[in-house]
Design a protein around this motif. Structure first.
Motif, PDB file in Angstrom:
ATOM      1  N   PRO A  82       0.672  -1.186  -0.096  1.00 43.82           N
ATOM      2  CA  PRO A  82      -0.277   0.309  -0.158  1.00 43.82           C
ATOM      3  C   PRO A  82       0.772   1.253   0.123  1.00 43.82           C
ATOM      4  O   PRO A  82       0.857   2.483  -0.316  1.00 43.82           O
ATOM      5  CB  PRO A  82      -0.621   0.111   1.347  1.00 43.82           C
ATOM      6  CG  PRO A  82      -1.198  -1.495   1.441  1.00 43.82           C
ATOM      7  CD  PRO A  82       1.134  -1.889   0.994  1.00 43.82           C
ATOM      8  N   VAL A  83       1.724   0.939   0.723  1.00 40.80           N
ATOM      9  CA  VAL A  83       2.789   2.043   0.696  1.00 40.80           C
ATOM     10  C   VAL A  83       3.200   3.053  -0.672  1.00 40.80           C
ATOM     11  O   VAL A  83       3.504   3.489  -0.588  1.00 40.80           O
ATOM     12  CB  VAL A  83       3.825   2.528   1.080  1.00 40.80           C
ATOM     13  CG1 VAL A  83       5.272   3.121   1.644  1.00 40.80           C
ATOM     14  CG2 VAL A  83       3.576   2.279   2.979  1.00 40.80           C
ATOM     15  N   LEU A  84       3.990   1.718  -1.541  1.00 42.99           N
ATOM     16  CA  LEU A  84       4.226   1.675  -2.583  1.00 42.99           C
ATOM     17  C   LEU A  84       3.257   2.531  -4.054  1.00 42.99           C
ATOM     18  O   LEU A  84       3.166   3.375  -5.090  1.00 42.99           O
ATOM     19  CB  LEU A  84       4.982   0.653  -3.649  1.00 42.99           C
ATOM     20  CG  LEU A  84       5.487  -0.213  -3.312  1.00 42.99           C
ATOM     21  CD1 LEU A  84       5.766  -1.086  -3.390  1.00 42.99           C
ATOM     22  CD2 LEU A  84       7.404   0.934  -3.076  1.00 42.99           C
ATOM     23  N   VAL A  85       2.164   1.861  -3.505  1.00 44.28           N
ATOM     24  CA  VAL A  85       1.012   3.124  -4.341  1.00 44.28           C
ATOM     25  C   VAL A  85       0.588   4.407  -3.624  1.00 44.28           C
ATOM     26  O   VAL A  85       0.233   5.127  -5.000  1.00 44.28           O
ATOM     27  CB  VAL A  85      -0.740   1.866  -4.419  1.00 44.28           C
ATOM     28  CG1 VAL A  85      -1.619   2.495  -5.437  1.00 44.28           C
ATOM     29  CG2 VAL A  85      -0.097  -0.010  -4.682  1.00 44.28           C
ATOM     30  N   LEU A  86      -0.302   3.876  -2.643  1.00 40.46           N
ATOM     31  CA  LEU A  86      -0.069   5.550  -2.399  1.00 40.46           C
ATOM     32  C   LEU A  86       0.848   6.625  -2.521  1.00 40.46           C
ATOM     33  O   LEU A  86       0.387   7.713  -2.834  1.00 40.46           O
ATOM     34  CB  LEU A  86      -0.684   5.945  -0.747  1.00 40.46           C
ATOM     35  CG  LEU A  86      -1.939   4.798  -0.348  1.00 40.46           C
ATOM     36  CD1 LEU A  86      -2.118   4.231   1.770  1.00 40.46           C
ATOM     37  CD2 LEU A  86      -3.333   5.255  -0.828  1.00 40.46           C
ATOM     38  N   GLY A  87       2.452   5.624  -2.046  1.00 41.29           N
ATOM     39  CA  GLY A  87       3.205   7.064  -2.311  1.00 41.29           C
ATOM     40  C   GLY A  87       3.589   7.700  -3.862  1.00 41.29           C
ATOM     41  O   GLY A  87       3.999   8.554  -4.236  1.00 41.29           O
ATOM     42  N   LEU A  88       3.377   6.791  -4.794  1.00 44.81           N
ATOM     43  CA  LEU A  88       3.109   7.621  -6.450  1.00 44.81           C
ATOM     44  C   LEU A  88       2.481   8.279  -6.384  1.00 44.81           C
ATOM     45  O   LEU A  88       1.842   9.121  -6.962  1.00 44.81           O
ATOM     46  CB  LEU A  88       2.813   6.464  -6.923  1.00 44.81           C
ATOM     47  CG  LEU A  88       4.523   5.400  -7.487  1.00 44.81           C
ATOM     48  CD1 LEU A  88       3.968   4.057  -8.283  1.00 44.81           C
ATOM     49  CD2 LEU A  88       5.854   6.092  -7.830  1.00 44.81           C
ATOM     50  N   LEU A  89       0.943   7.681  -5.887  1.00 44.83           N
ATOM     51  CA  LEU A  89      -0.357   8.289  -5.761  1.00 44.83           C
ATOM     52  C   LEU A  89      -0.057  10.374  -5.287  1.00 44.83           C
ATOM     53  O   LEU A  89      -0.950  11.007  -5.981  1.00 44.83           O
ATOM     54  CB  LEU A  89      -1.401   8.357  -5.796  1.00 44.83           C
ATOM     55  CG  LEU A  89      -2.634   6.580  -6.362  1.00 44.83           C
ATOM     56  CD1 LEU A  89      -3.528   6.136  -5.203  1.00 44.83           C
ATOM     57  CD2 LEU A  89      -2.720   7.284  -7.506  1.00 44.83           C
ATOM     58  N   VAL A  90       0.305   9.685  -4.280  1.00 41.70           N
ATOM     59  CA  VAL A  90       0.888  11.238  -3.743  1.00 41.70           C
ATOM     60  C   VAL A  90       1.625  12.657  -4.525  1.00 41.70           C
ATOM     61  O   VAL A  90       1.709  13.228  -4.330  1.00 41.70           O
ATOM     62  CB  VAL A  90       1.073  11.593  -1.865  1.00 41.70           C
ATOM     63  CG1 VAL A  90       1.749  12.790  -1.774  1.00 41.70           C
ATOM     64  CG2 VAL A  90      -0.436  10.841  -1.440  1.00 41.70           C
ATOM     65  N   ALA A  91       2.845  11.284  -4.743  1.00 42.14           N
ATOM     66  CA  ALA A  91       4.038  11.982  -5.441  1.00 42.14           C
ATOM     67  C   ALA A  91       4.040  12.614  -6.258  1.00 42.14           C
ATOM     68  O   ALA A  91       4.362  13.509  -6.920  1.00 42.14           O
ATOM     69  CB  ALA A  91       5.494  10.834  -5.506  1.00 42.14           C
ATOM     70  N   LEU A  92       2.995  12.585  -7.272  1.00 41.82           N
ATOM     71  CA  LEU A  92       2.579  12.585  -8.669  1.00 41.82           C
ATOM     72  C   LEU A  92       2.030  14.402  -8.614  1.00 41.82           C
ATOM     73  O   LEU A  92       2.690  14.984  -9.570  1.00 41.82           O
ATOM     74  CB  LEU A  92       1.523  11.716  -9.631  1.00 41.82           C
ATOM     75  CG  LEU A  92       1.370  12.120 -11.293  1.00 41.82           C
ATOM     76  CD1 LEU A  92       2.402  12.184 -12.271  1.00 41.82           C
ATOM     77  CD2 LEU A  92       0.530  10.848 -11.734  1.00 41.82           C
ATOM     78  N   PRO A  93       1.573  14.161  -8.126  1.00 46.11           N
ATOM     79  CA  PRO A  93       0.698  16.004  -8.241  1.00 46.11           C
ATOM     80  C   PRO A  93       1.645  16.204  -7.470  1.00 46.11           C
ATOM     81  O   PRO A  93       1.829  18.106  -8.248  1.00 46.11           O
ATOM     82  CB  PRO A  93      -0.390  15.901  -7.316  1.00 46.11           C
ATOM     83  CG  PRO A  93      -0.854  14.930  -6.985  1.00 46.11           C
ATOM     84  CD  PRO A  93       0.156  13.818  -7.067  1.00 46.11           C
ATOM     85  N   VAL A  94       2.506  16.504  -6.422  1.00 46.55           N
ATOM     86  CA  VAL A  94       3.722  16.953  -5.644  1.00 46.55           C
ATOM     87  C   VAL A  94       4.657  16.802  -7.066  1.00 46.55           C
ATOM     88  O   VAL A  94       4.929  18.694  -7.010  1.00 46.55           O
ATOM     89  CB  VAL A  94       4.146  16.193  -4.479  1.00 46.55           C
ATOM     90  CG1 VAL A  94       5.315  17.428  -4.244  1.00 46.55           C
ATOM     91  CG2 VAL A  94       2.996  16.113  -3.032  1.00 46.55           C
TER      92      VAL A  94
END
Length: 229
Positions: free
Chosen positions: A28-40
């Motif tokens: 879950p961290v890998l998926v959530l991390g990508l979802l948060v990182a893209l807009p940032v």
């Protein structure tokens, strides 16, 4: 001190259960991390206040150790009345949720900078050509810039992922029994630190190398058109 194969075999169920916990935290961290990182990352490439805010986000979460973030989320947030006295307590009373939140913040900080670098490396002429063909900015982003950036950042993402696998050992500090914690539990009961820790290290080694091989195959597929020396 010697390696006890009998103890290693007997402790294997506990170590494999700890490995399952490691993956329960990691995926879950890998998926959530990508979802948060893209807009940032996209905000970082922009100009003005959004870029400044994104730069601050990246600098903060890359600079704070993941263990400190885990303690803040697990022990600090419940001290706030907005968490303790609201529906948020349902989430943050769960150690898995705290682990996901804490590690996602760390992972997204690193991934945002990796994605930003990959997007910035896409040739501007290619983007201009796509726009001239009538592609919308959204289509340019998802059909052109992100696929091209994926090739550029693959090595950096590999390094970040392998580091994150090993960083999951910090979740033992918030009561989750991951692979490292399981090895320490065996040590506590048997007074043999060598056997369980070496076995845990061997499991980590297998996980890391399976992932490394997977990235090598992905690199060969994505960059198969390049001439290699």
């Amino acid at each position: 001190m010697h390696y006890d194969f009998k103890l290693a075999w007997e402790s294997m169920p506990a170590l494999l259960a700890g490995t399952a916990t490691t993956f329960t935290v990691l995926l879950p961290v890998l998926v959530l991390g990508l979802l948060v990182a893209l807009p940032v990352a996209l905000a970082r490439l922009d100009s003005g206040p959004k870029s400044v805010a994104a730069a601050g986000y990246i600098a903060f979460f890359r600079g704070v150790p993941s263990l400190v973030l885990l303690y803040l989320v697990y022990s600090g947030l419940p001290q706030l009345s907005i968490v303790r006295d609201t529906f948020l307590w349902t989430f943050f009373s769960n150690a898995y949720v705290c682990a996901w939140v804490g590690l996602t913040l760390t992972h997204s900080g690193y991934m945002a900078e990796i994605i930003r670098g990959g997007l910035a490396a896409v040739p501007s002429g290619t983007i201009e050509a796509a726009a001239a063909l009538g592609l919308s900015p959204r289509q340019v982003l998802f059909r052109l810039r992100l696929p091209m950036a994926a090739r550029y950042v693959l090595k950096a993402y590999q390094n970040e992922l392998l580091i994150m696998v090993k960083s999951t050992s910090a979740v033992s500090a918030i009561t989750l029994v991951d692979l490292t914690a399981a090895a320490n539990t065996v040590f506590d009961y048997t007074y043999d630190p060598f056997t369980p820790l070496v076995t845990a290290a061997a499991i980590y080694w297998c996980i890391i190398n399976v992932m490394r091989i997977g990235f090598t195959l992905a690199d060969q597929k994505l960059n198969r058109h390049l001439v290699r020396n």
